[in-house]
Design an enzyme around this catalytic site. Structure first.
Site, PDB file in Angstrom:
ATOM      1  N   HIS A   1     -26.706   5.665  18.653  1.00  0.00           N
ATOM      2  CA  HIS A   1     -26.012   4.920  17.729  1.00  0.00           C
ATOM      3  C   HIS A   1     -24.712   4.707  18.406  1.00  0.00           C
ATOM      4  CE1 HIS A   1     -24.665   3.653  13.665  1.00  0.00           C
ATOM      5  NE2 HIS A   1     -23.700   3.945  14.169  1.00  0.00           N
ATOM      6  N   GLU A   2     -23.805   5.649  18.664  1.00  0.00           N
ATOM      7  CA  GLU A   2     -22.529   5.450  19.224  1.00  0.00           C
ATOM      8  C   GLU A   2     -22.418   4.812  20.685  1.00  0.00           C
ATOM      9  OE1 GLU A   2     -20.005   5.837  17.297  1.00  0.00           O
ATOM     10  OE2 GLU A   2     -21.218   7.019  15.846  1.00  0.00           O
TER      11      GLU A   2
ATOM     12  N   PRO B   1       0.895  -1.127  -0.057  1.00  0.00           N
ATOM     13  CA  PRO B   1      -0.039   0.040  -0.110  1.00  0.00           C
ATOM     14  C   PRO B   1       0.727   1.440   0.032  1.00  0.00           C
ATOM     15  CG  PRO B   1      -0.574  -1.255   2.018  1.00  0.00           C
ATOM     16  CD  PRO B   1       0.562  -2.206   1.320  1.00  0.00           C
TER      17      PRO B   1
END
Ligand code: ADP
Ligand code: MG
Ligand code: ZN
Length: 506
Positions: free
Chosen positions: A318-319, A100
């Protein structure tokens, strides 16, 4: 008519003025062409003389121990070719680095050159891909001519895939072919006596024209991976060299928090930390500088975007869902936040406990449940879901797919691969494969909903705290989880069986 010869007036005019106008037009065309050519960037190859200021030593390259070992051979050869010739050894003349971007390929090539006292010539292959036919080939010829004249030398061709892309039948590009052919001619055209070693770098080995990889060309390949924990620590040492570090700086900690990052990212972090210290008029770099730099580099610029209160509430749940579930599966979250960084609206940060290349099926399942817990929390609390989980879903889909298609971790698919590119698979097998993949993700989601519902109290607590403080660190999170026992299934196969809906005993 009045005796005025209209026709002859016209032709008189044309005869005198047309050539003049034509001449002027040509001048303009030539001028414009000249300007275009002049404006085109004339990319000169980079040239580094050994021992000069821009030379790179082995000490500047950290963590690439295996690659270094292989490259030492080239160094020895360039230093003392007679020794190898006496032994009749054929030393590779083409070495291909792949891996990469930012992992240190260019850096390693530079170091080999300097260590062996060879001149370093580098040019990106994209500079050879020209719009005028033949120009790219001419540039390659010139580059190698120069290198041979100043041997011992190393020719480094970056982004090799730009010329070396596999020739596909339909998109016939003559210029690119000429360029590639010239490169092959040059590679074949010098012997070990020339003391020229060619190095190439590419991110996509699979796209390279196989002609380049034939023996006698780029026949030696060196894979460069993103650094592991030890490597990252060593790279941090290199890039904090000469920077005054405060006593509270914990480079081991920084290394632990940067799993998956490359040498270029780590260099960036060290640089950001130094800039941060400078901006605050401090004489040393502190822990806080590294914390700041880490977040900045990992998650993009720290910039608050306007989030409505309603969005914020959804984000917090959500978190909180992600954070609570990581606690439940026994993976203590390091940090949870609803402050937008880069493209992520919020995130939960983990410290990997150790470097690992093998994951058990149970751990992968736990991981999927954790990734789906953001969306599950949204559904439990608000009864509807948002598009904020797209990224989570994408990752889960990939894992589930790999588990069934490649790792034999399905329910009935346990001892073979069923890759998408395997055309021999029957329609029935493919259907089975897709069903099993879907079942894995559906079971993980159901598990997320079940576990979060069971611990709804803790979920509410965490999300309320997130709304209030926006960011929670490890200790604050641990306090909120007090009394909530982890339900790790990594060590509890019954849980996995439950998740999959199969019972081996009956
Ligand atoms: P690549 O050619 O693989 O894309 P580079 O060699 O250009 O990567 O690396 C970019 C920068 O990142 C280097 O100049 C160096 O500062 C840093 N870096 C990358 N890998 C390492 C490493 N292994 N050790 C020290 N620094 C590194
Ligand atoms: Mg590079
Ligand atoms: Zn999420």
């Amino acid at each position: 008519m009045l005796g005025f010869d209209f026709n002859s007036a016209i032709s008189n005019f044309a005869l005198t003025w047309l050539p003049v106008m034509f001449f002027l037009l040509m001048c303009i065309v030539v001028y414009l062409l000249w300007k275009t050519v002049k404006l085109m960037p004339r990319v000169k190859p980079m040239e580094i003389t050994p021992g000069s200021a821009s030379a790179v030593t082995w000490d500047d390259v950290a963590g690439l121990d295996e690659a270094k070992e292989e490259l030492q051979e080239i160094v020895d050869f360039l230093r003392d070719p007679a020794r190898f010739e006496a032994l009749g050894a054929r030393v590779p003349k083409g070495i291909l680095f792949h891996g990469p971007p930012g992992t240190g390929k260019t850096l390693a090539a530079k170091a080999v050159a300097n260590e062996s006292g060879a001149r370093f010539y580098a040019q990106s292959a994209s500079a050879f891909v020209e719009m005028f036919a033949g120009l790219g080939a001419a540039r390659i010829r010139k580059l190698f001519e120069e290198a041979r004249k100043n041997a011992p030398s190393i020719v480094f061709i970056d982004e090799l895939d730009a010329v070396g892309q596999a020739r596909s039948g339909h998109s016939f590009n003559r210029e690119q072919d000429q360029t590639l052919n010239q490169l092959l001619v040059e590679l074949d055209g010098f012997g070990p006596r020339d003391q020229v070693v060619v190095m190439g770098a590419s991110n996509r080995l699979q796209d390279l024209d196989p002609a380049l990889l034939r023996p006698g060309r780029f026949d030696r390949q060196v894979l460069i991976n993103p650094p592991d924990l030890k490597g990252r620590r060593a790279i941090l040492d290199v890039h904090t060299r000469g920077k005054p570090l405060g006593d509270d700086v914990d480079l081991d900690g920084v290394a632990r928090q940067t799993s998956g990052l490359t040498g270029a990212d780590l260099q960036n972090i060290c640089n950001e930390a130094a800039i941060g210290a400078g901006r605050n008029d401090r004489a040393t770099l502190t822990h806080a500088d590294f914390d700041y730099a880490l977040e900045r580099v990992v998650a993009g610029l720290q910039q608050r975007r306007v989030v409505t209160d309603k969005e914020k509430r959804i984000l917090a749940y959500h978190e909180a869902g992600h954070a609570l579930m990581s606690h439940l599966v026994g993976n203590q979250p390091e940090k949870a936040t609803i402050i937008a960084r880069g493209t992520a609206l919020g995130y939960v940060l983990h410290l990997p406990e150790e470097e690992r290349y093998l994951e058990t099926k149970e751990e992968l399942l736990d991981w999927m449940v954790m990734a789906l817990s953001g969306r599950a929390a949204e559904e439990i609390v608000f009864g509807r879901v948002t598009n904020g989980a797209a990224n989570d879903l994408e990752k889960v889909t990939q894992i589930a797919r790999a588990m069934v298609f490649e790792w034999g971790m399905g329910e009935s698919v346990t001892s073979r691969t069923m890759r998408a590119d395997n055309y021999a698979l029957s329609e029935e097998t493919k259907r089975l494969r897709d069903t099993e993949q879907a079942r894995l993700t559906d079971a993980a989601y159901a598990d997320a909903v079940r576990l979060l519902s069971k611990h709804r109290g803790a979920l509410d607590r965490v999300s309320a705290a997130l709304l209030e403080k926006e960011t929670l660190d490890r200790d604050e999170l641990a306090a909120l989880f007090a009394g909530v026992e982890p339900e790790s299934r990594s060590s509890d196969s019954v849980g996995v069986v439950r998740a999959l809906g199969v019972d081996p005993t009956g």
